[in-house]
Design a protein around this motif. Structure first.
Motif, mmCIF file in Angstrom:
data_model
loop_
_atom_site.group_PDB
_atom_site.id
_atom_site.type_symbol
_atom_site.label_atom_id
_atom_site.label_comp_id
_atom_site.label_asym_id
_atom_site.label_seq_id
_atom_site.Cartn_x
_atom_site.Cartn_y
_atom_site.Cartn_z
ATOM 1 N N MET A 97 54.457 37.002 31.474
ATOM 2 C CA MET A 97 54.546 36.987 32.929
ATOM 3 C C MET A 97 53.374 37.772 33.511
ATOM 4 O O MET A 97 53.084 38.884 33.075
ATOM 5 C CB MET A 97 55.860 37.601 33.396
ATOM 6 N N SER A 98 52.698 37.205 34.495
ATOM 7 C CA SER A 98 51.554 37.849 35.126
ATOM 8 C C SER A 98 52.031 38.958 36.066
ATOM 9 O O SER A 98 52.896 38.742 36.916
ATOM 10 C CB SER A 98 50.741 36.821 35.908
ATOM 11 N N ILE A 99 51.455 40.172 35.906
ATOM 12 C CA ILE A 99 51.823 41.268 36.809
ATOM 13 C C ILE A 99 50.671 41.626 37.757
ATOM 14 O O ILE A 99 50.890 42.274 38.771
ATOM 15 C CB ILE A 99 52.287 42.514 36.037
ATOM 16 N N ILE A 100 49.461 41.221 37.405
ATOM 17 C CA ILE A 100 48.306 41.424 38.281
ATOM 18 C C ILE A 100 47.439 40.174 38.259
ATOM 19 O O ILE A 100 47.121 39.655 37.192
ATOM 20 C CB ILE A 100 47.445 42.633 37.845
ATOM 21 N N GLN A 101 47.065 39.699 39.437
ATOM 22 C CA GLN A 101 46.122 38.589 39.552
ATOM 23 C C GLN A 101 45.003 39.001 40.504
ATOM 24 O O GLN A 101 45.268 39.334 41.657
ATOM 25 C CB GLN A 101 46.797 37.335 40.100
ATOM 26 N N CYS A 102 43.782 39.002 40.005
ATOM 27 C CA CYS A 102 42.615 39.239 40.858
ATOM 28 C C CYS A 102 41.930 37.906 41.106
ATOM 29 O O CYS A 102 41.594 37.190 40.160
ATOM 30 C CB CYS A 102 41.638 40.199 40.190
ATOM 31 N N GLU A 103 41.735 37.572 42.368
ATOM 32 C CA GLU A 103 41.175 36.276 42.727
ATOM 33 C C GLU A 103 39.921 36.452 43.574
ATOM 34 O O GLU A 103 39.975 36.977 44.687
ATOM 35 C CB GLU A 103 42.208 35.435 43.499
ATOM 36 N N ASN A 104 38.776 36.062 43.009
ATOM 37 C CA ASN A 104 37.483 36.038 43.726
ATOM 38 C C ASN A 104 37.174 37.368 44.403
ATOM 39 O O ASN A 104 36.767 37.421 45.567
ATOM 40 C CB ASN A 104 37.473 34.906 44.751
ATOM 41 N N ASP A 139 32.948 37.712 43.120
ATOM 42 C CA ASP A 139 33.780 36.569 42.717
ATOM 43 C C ASP A 139 34.453 36.794 41.374
ATOM 44 O O ASP A 139 34.473 35.919 40.503
ATOM 45 C CB ASP A 139 32.947 35.281 42.684
ATOM 46 N N LEU A 140 35.026 37.981 41.212
ATOM 47 C CA LEU A 140 35.681 38.349 39.965
ATOM 48 C C LEU A 140 37.133 37.878 39.976
ATOM 49 O O LEU A 140 37.880 38.175 40.907
ATOM 50 C CB LEU A 140 35.633 39.867 39.776
ATOM 51 N N SER A 141 37.524 37.157 38.934
ATOM 52 C CA SER A 141 38.898 36.672 38.809
ATOM 53 C C SER A 141 39.417 36.948 37.400
ATOM 54 O O SER A 141 38.714 36.677 36.417
ATOM 55 C CB SER A 141 38.987 35.177 39.095
ATOM 56 N N PHE A 142 40.609 37.496 37.309
ATOM 57 C CA PHE A 142 41.255 37.691 36.010
ATOM 58 C C PHE A 142 42.734 37.963 36.235
ATOM 59 O O PHE A 142 43.170 38.234 37.355
ATOM 60 C CB PHE A 142 40.608 38.844 35.230
ATOM 61 N N THR A 143 43.513 37.884 35.160
ATOM 62 C CA THR A 143 44.948 38.155 35.235
ATOM 63 C C THR A 143 45.345 39.128 34.131
ATOM 64 O O THR A 143 44.721 39.184 33.075
ATOM 65 C CB THR A 143 45.782 36.866 35.075
ATOM 66 N N GLY A 156 44.594 50.452 44.879
ATOM 67 C CA GLY A 156 44.645 50.396 46.331
ATOM 68 C C GLY A 156 43.801 51.453 47.008
ATOM 69 O O GLY A 156 43.934 51.679 48.213
ATOM 70 N N LEU A 157 42.896 52.108 46.253
ATOM 71 C CA LEU A 157 42.050 53.168 46.811
ATOM 72 C C LEU A 157 40.754 52.615 47.385
ATOM 73 O O LEU A 157 40.057 53.309 48.126
ATOM 74 C CB LEU A 157 41.727 54.207 45.728
ATOM 75 N N GLU A 158 40.389 51.404 46.989
ATOM 76 C CA GLU A 158 39.218 50.709 47.525
ATOM 77 C C GLU A 158 39.665 49.356 48.063
ATOM 78 O O GLU A 158 40.549 48.714 47.492
ATOM 79 C CB GLU A 158 38.148 50.494 46.447
ATOM 80 N N VAL A 159 39.053 48.939 49.156
ATOM 81 C CA VAL A 159 39.386 47.641 49.754
ATOM 82 C C VAL A 159 38.232 46.683 49.494
ATOM 83 O O VAL A 159 37.083 46.965 49.856
ATOM 84 C CB VAL A 159 39.617 47.772 51.270
ATOM 85 N N PRO A 160 38.484 45.554 48.852
ATOM 86 C CA PRO A 160 37.397 44.607 48.556
ATOM 87 C C PRO A 160 36.852 43.956 49.817
ATOM 88 O O PRO A 160 37.562 43.828 50.824
ATOM 89 C CB PRO A 160 38.071 43.572 47.639
ATOM 90 N N ILE A 196 44.024 40.869 45.419
ATOM 91 C CA ILE A 196 44.710 41.386 44.241
ATOM 92 C C ILE A 196 46.198 41.194 44.488
ATOM 93 O O ILE A 196 46.773 41.782 45.407
ATOM 94 C CB ILE A 196 44.398 42.873 43.997
ATOM 95 N N ILE A 197 46.802 40.347 43.682
ATOM 96 C CA ILE A 197 48.215 40.011 43.849
ATOM 97 C C ILE A 197 49.016 40.717 42.765
ATOM 98 O O ILE A 197 48.750 40.564 41.573
ATOM 99 C CB ILE A 197 48.434 38.484 43.748
ATOM 100 N N THR A 198 49.982 41.525 43.179
ATOM 101 C CA THR A 198 50.831 42.253 42.232
ATOM 102 C C THR A 198 52.285 42.124 42.662
ATOM 103 O O THR A 198 52.586 41.746 43.792
ATOM 104 C CB THR A 198 50.472 43.746 42.170
ATOM 105 N N GLU A 199 53.174 42.486 41.745
ATOM 106 C CA GLU A 199 54.574 42.601 42.126
ATOM 107 C C GLU A 199 54.716 43.726 43.155
ATOM 108 O O GLU A 199 54.015 44.733 43.089
ATOM 109 C CB GLU A 199 55.425 42.948 40.903
#
Length: 235
Positions: free
Chosen positions: A1-8, A21-25, A51-55, A60-63
């Motif tokens: 199950m994915s707990i972190i998704q970074c998209e672009n 444009d960094l993406s990973f899970t 959450g200390l830096e804002v892209p 960044i999608i998390t639970e």
């Protein structure tokens, strides 16, 4: 199950791109090592995950509850190494976010802190001053503190800087145990690519030109990134 998704994900400083444009899970139970050259954005990425830096762009999608279950071990400063507290007090401070309006730690907090001290083999020095410990002992104390904050995810930002090889080997043994036995998901910034490919199941390699590799350790070893940075020239 994915707990972190970074998209672009993209971040820049003074109009210079650090991440682009960094993406990973990250899946539950992963052991992800983040490697790469100095200035490639490794620590910046960790700050984004916290959450200390804002892209500048991307997501960044998390639970929703994940931030309540993150243990964080930052790079140690000289001031932190000289912190005037006992080992037990430092480990117990991992529960600060649980206190709410209370100023007292509960019996359960203290029992869990003792459990973490035993897990990391530092129970016998619980009453010693943190500032008098060796670098390896201090690292164990900080890991015990981080584990008081989580049962799911550890974020570690270059935790092995300045430590001798025996301490480094011991540290990786502990990480293996936490990941494989205690099922803790680990995201760690590391300077040692050889150690990373030996221990992690996934690699995120960041380059200072904003190119990157993300994938399994097996695929990384076979990739141009792995061949270059692991010194392999055979095809």
């Amino acid at each position: 199950m994915s707990i972190i998704q970074c998209e672009n994900l993209s971040i820049s400083f003074n109009k210079t791109s650090v991440l682009k444009d960094l993406s990973f899970t990250v899946e539950e139970g992963d052991y992800l090592c983040i490697v790469g050259e100095n200035g490639s954005g490794k620590s910046t990425l960790i700050k984004c995950l916290l959450g200390l830096e804002v892209p500048d762009k991307g997501h960044i999608i998390t639970e929703k509850s994940l931030f309540d279950h993150i243990g964080y071990l930052p790079q140690q400063t000289s001031i932190q190494r000289d912190f005037p507290a006992t080992v037990f007090e430092v480990v117990l401070s991992g529960f600060l976010n649980d206190l709410g309006f209370s100023i007292f730690y509960s019996k359960k907090h203290k029992q869990t802190a003792d459990k973490m001290l035993k897990l990391f083999g530092i129970y016998e020095i619980k009453n010693k001053s943190y500032r008098t410990l060796s670098g390896g002992q201090q690292q164990r104390v900080l890991l015990a503190r981080a584990m008081c904050s989580t049962k799911r995810l550890l974020l570690l930002d270059e935790p092995l800087s300045g430590l001798d090889p025996l301490v480094v080997s011991d540290f990786y043994t502990i990480m293996h145990k936490l990941n494989h036995i205690h099922k803790i998901t680990i995201i760690m910034v590391s300077h040692s690519i050889s150690e990373a490919v030996r221990e992690a199941n996934k690699i995120l390699h960041l380059c200072d030109d904003c190119s990157y590799f993300f994938g399994s350790t097996e695929d990384y070893i076979k990739s141009p990134f792995g061949e270059r940075f692991l010194g392999r020239t055979d095809k």
